[in-house]
Design an enzyme around this catalytic site. Structure first.
Site, PDB file in Angstrom:
ATOM      1  N   ASP A   1     108.146  73.804  90.556  1.00 47.58           N
ATOM      2  CA  ASP A   1     107.172  73.818  89.569  1.00 47.58           C
ATOM      3  C   ASP A   1     106.389  72.696  89.697  1.00 47.58           C
ATOM      4  O   ASP A   1     106.823  71.744  90.187  1.00 47.58           O
ATOM      5  CB  ASP A   1     107.773  73.927  88.059  1.00 47.58           C
ATOM      6  CG  ASP A   1     108.288  75.064  87.830  1.00 47.58           C
ATOM      7  OD1 ASP A   1     107.984  76.181  88.276  1.00 47.58           O
ATOM      8  OD2 ASP A   1     109.288  75.225  86.805  1.00 47.58           O
TER       9      ASP A   1
ATOM     10  N   TYR B   1     119.442  72.319  91.142  1.00 51.40           N
ATOM     11  CA  TYR B   1     118.740  71.650  90.525  1.00 51.40           C
ATOM     12  C   TYR B   1     119.420  70.681  89.555  1.00 51.40           C
ATOM     13  O   TYR B   1     120.656  70.871  89.230  1.00 51.40           O
ATOM     14  CB  TYR B   1     118.127  72.503  89.506  1.00 51.40           C
ATOM     15  CG  TYR B   1     117.279  73.579  90.334  1.00 51.40           C
ATOM     16  CD1 TYR B   1     115.979  73.677  90.450  1.00 51.40           C
ATOM     17  CD2 TYR B   1     117.918  74.959  90.512  1.00 51.40           C
ATOM     18  CE1 TYR B   1     115.233  74.810  91.096  1.00 51.40           C
ATOM     19  CE2 TYR B   1     117.189  75.746  91.067  1.00 51.40           C
ATOM     20  CZ  TYR B   1     115.996  75.847  91.360  1.00 51.40           C
ATOM     21  OH  TYR B   1     115.186  77.080  92.109  1.00 51.40           O
TER      22      TYR B   1
ATOM     23  N   TYR C   1     114.759  81.529  87.400  1.00 46.96           N
ATOM     24  CA  TYR C   1     113.883  80.580  86.677  1.00 46.96           C
ATOM     25  C   TYR C   1     114.743  79.667  85.875  1.00 46.96           C
ATOM     26  O   TYR C   1     115.538  80.022  84.949  1.00 46.96           O
ATOM     27  CB  TYR C   1     112.780  81.616  85.697  1.00 46.96           C
ATOM     28  CG  TYR C   1     111.973  82.062  86.465  1.00 46.96           C
ATOM     29  CD1 TYR C   1     110.875  81.496  87.190  1.00 46.96           C
ATOM     30  CD2 TYR C   1     111.859  83.710  86.611  1.00 46.96           C
ATOM     31  CE1 TYR C   1     109.805  82.263  87.943  1.00 46.96           C
ATOM     32  CE2 TYR C   1     111.047  84.099  87.177  1.00 46.96           C
ATOM     33  CZ  TYR C   1     109.863  83.390  87.807  1.00 46.96           C
ATOM     34  OH  TYR C   1     108.762  84.349  88.565  1.00 46.96           O
TER      35      TYR C   1
END
Length: 413
Positions: free
Chosen positions: A233, A299, A371
């Site tokens: 992103d 992440y 996501y």
């Protein structure tokens, strides 16, 4: 042999035809002959078989090619001149044949039911290619040409198609607010307006532009295109092992660039916002592999939860997502540019590491395409299960760092 000579006789009745075009109609007969030699031999054999005077072909009267093959030296010189400022070692010739010539040869193929004749463009490509190789010392290579020279016969010009140069590596994005690739201004769609200060861009720069700036100069390329293994992103950073990418340099006039020097030059120019580690030269096949690769991604995120919930309760909720199959309808934030689908992705591993400034630090290992923001927030029920759904209170990601992206069969973890 009688059948062949009868066919030759029928061909000659159409009108004057050069030895190249005559021989090309029997291109699969015998070996070690040029079409011109084959055509001349057939003309002689025809005269002997029919006991008529031998009449050699008279230049300037071929009804198929209009003596195009007499211009081979002319076209070879034209190609050599067009290529003189380009760095290349291999080439291939293509020919854009005028419609009238194509129709003429296809008519005789059909009328006489000829078996496997060679098209005019094929012989032209080969003969001009040999002449160009003799002039330039470069190698003709139809499988992997670095440059394609197309002979536009009707317009009397040479059109060049230069093969892209590709290099593979990993990039770090160390500053938030930078998109991976160039975005046209939403207001003017790239035309330039007051809102984008007439740049045509939604954002001042991108990872793609920062990496490509120096290579464009070094390769004297028209453009640089970044092909990434997924994308982070715009408000995320890409740290840790970096994201695999292939940079494509389009229409490069120069191909001789040292990879280590290229890496240093990119880092000097793009730093401190973006840094790269270049691993090898690459190709179009690697781009296709990169785009289809669905490796795991790791992440580290900071999550804000709208309630005074204990660390134990958050850790317990997080543990319920480990190994879970997540159903995600295309998030609202990307629905304008992605198909509205429900995708299934797995949470490979997830752990709440602790609390930092009243925010929860969570590490997630997800299947490619998962996501992460929606895994936390639930996106209004479009993602299920989610952390917010399990806790029954709103939750959102306030900072996202990508720390590892699996590579492609190159020893990456």
């Amino acid at each position: 042999m009688t059948e062949i000579l009868e066919t030759v006789h029928n061909i000659l009745e159409y009108g004057d035809i050069c030895d190249h075009c005559l021989g090309r109609l029997f291109a699969k007969r015998s070996f070690g002959l040029t079409n011109e030699q084959r055509g001349n031999a057939l003309r002689i054999a025809h005269a002997l078989a029919y006991n008529i005077p031998f009449v050699p072909y008279e230049k300037g009267t071929c009804w198929i090619c209009n003596d195009l093959f007499d211009q081979i030296p002319y076209w070879a010189e034209k190609v050599a001149v067009a290529l003189k400022d380009i760095d290349y070692e291999t080439f291939v010739i293509g020919t854009r044949v005028p419609p009238m010539m194509t129709e003429s040869e296809e008519m005789i193929w059909s009328d006489l039911s000829l078996e496997k004749p060679e098209p005019l463009k094929s012989e032209m490509n080969r003969e001009v290619g040999k002449a160009v190789s003799a002039l330039t010392g470069k190698k003709g290579d139809p499988k992997n040409p670095e440059v394609t020279a197309v002979l536009n016969i009707a317009d009397d010009c040479v059109e060049l198609q230069i093969a892209s140069v590709y290099f593979y590596g990993r990039y770090l994005k160390l500053e938030r607010g930078i998109p991976q690739t160039h975005w046209d201004c939403r207001a003017c769609r790239g035309r330039g307006c007051e809102k984008c200060n007439f740049t045509g861009k939604q954002y001042p720069t991108s990872v793609e532009e920062l990496i490509a700036e120096v290579p464009i100069q070094l390769f004297s390329a028209e453009k640089g295109v970044l092909h990434g293994s997924g994308r982070e992103d715009i408000d995320a950073v890409m740290i840790g092992t970096g994201r695999p990418f292939v940079m494509e340099m389009q229409n490069p006039l120069n191909r001789k660039v040292n990879l280590q020097e290229l890496e240093s030059a990119i880092n000097a120019s793009a730093g401190p916002r973006v840094q790269v580690k270049l691993e090898s030269w690459s190709d179009k096949k690697m781009v296709e592999m990169l785009k289809s690769h669905k490796g795991h991604k790791t992440y580290r995120i900071l999550v804000d939860i709208d309630d005074s919930i204990s660390l134990d309760k958050v850790q317990n909720a997080v543990s319920k997502l480990k190994g879970a199959l997540i159903h995600q309808r295309t998030p609202e934030r990307v629905a304008h540019r992605r198909a509205d689908l429900v995708r299934e992705r797995s949470v490979v591993d997830i752990e709440c590491l602790g609390i930092e400034d009243s925010l929860y630090r969570i590490e997630v290992v997800g299947e490619g395409g998962l996501y992460i923001k929606e895994l936390v927030s639930g996106d209004g029920g479009r993602t299920t299960p989610s952390l917010a759904e399990i806790l029954a209170v709103p939750a959102k990601v306030v900072a996202l760092d990508v720390v590892q992206v699996d590579g492609i069969n190159n020893g990456d973890e």
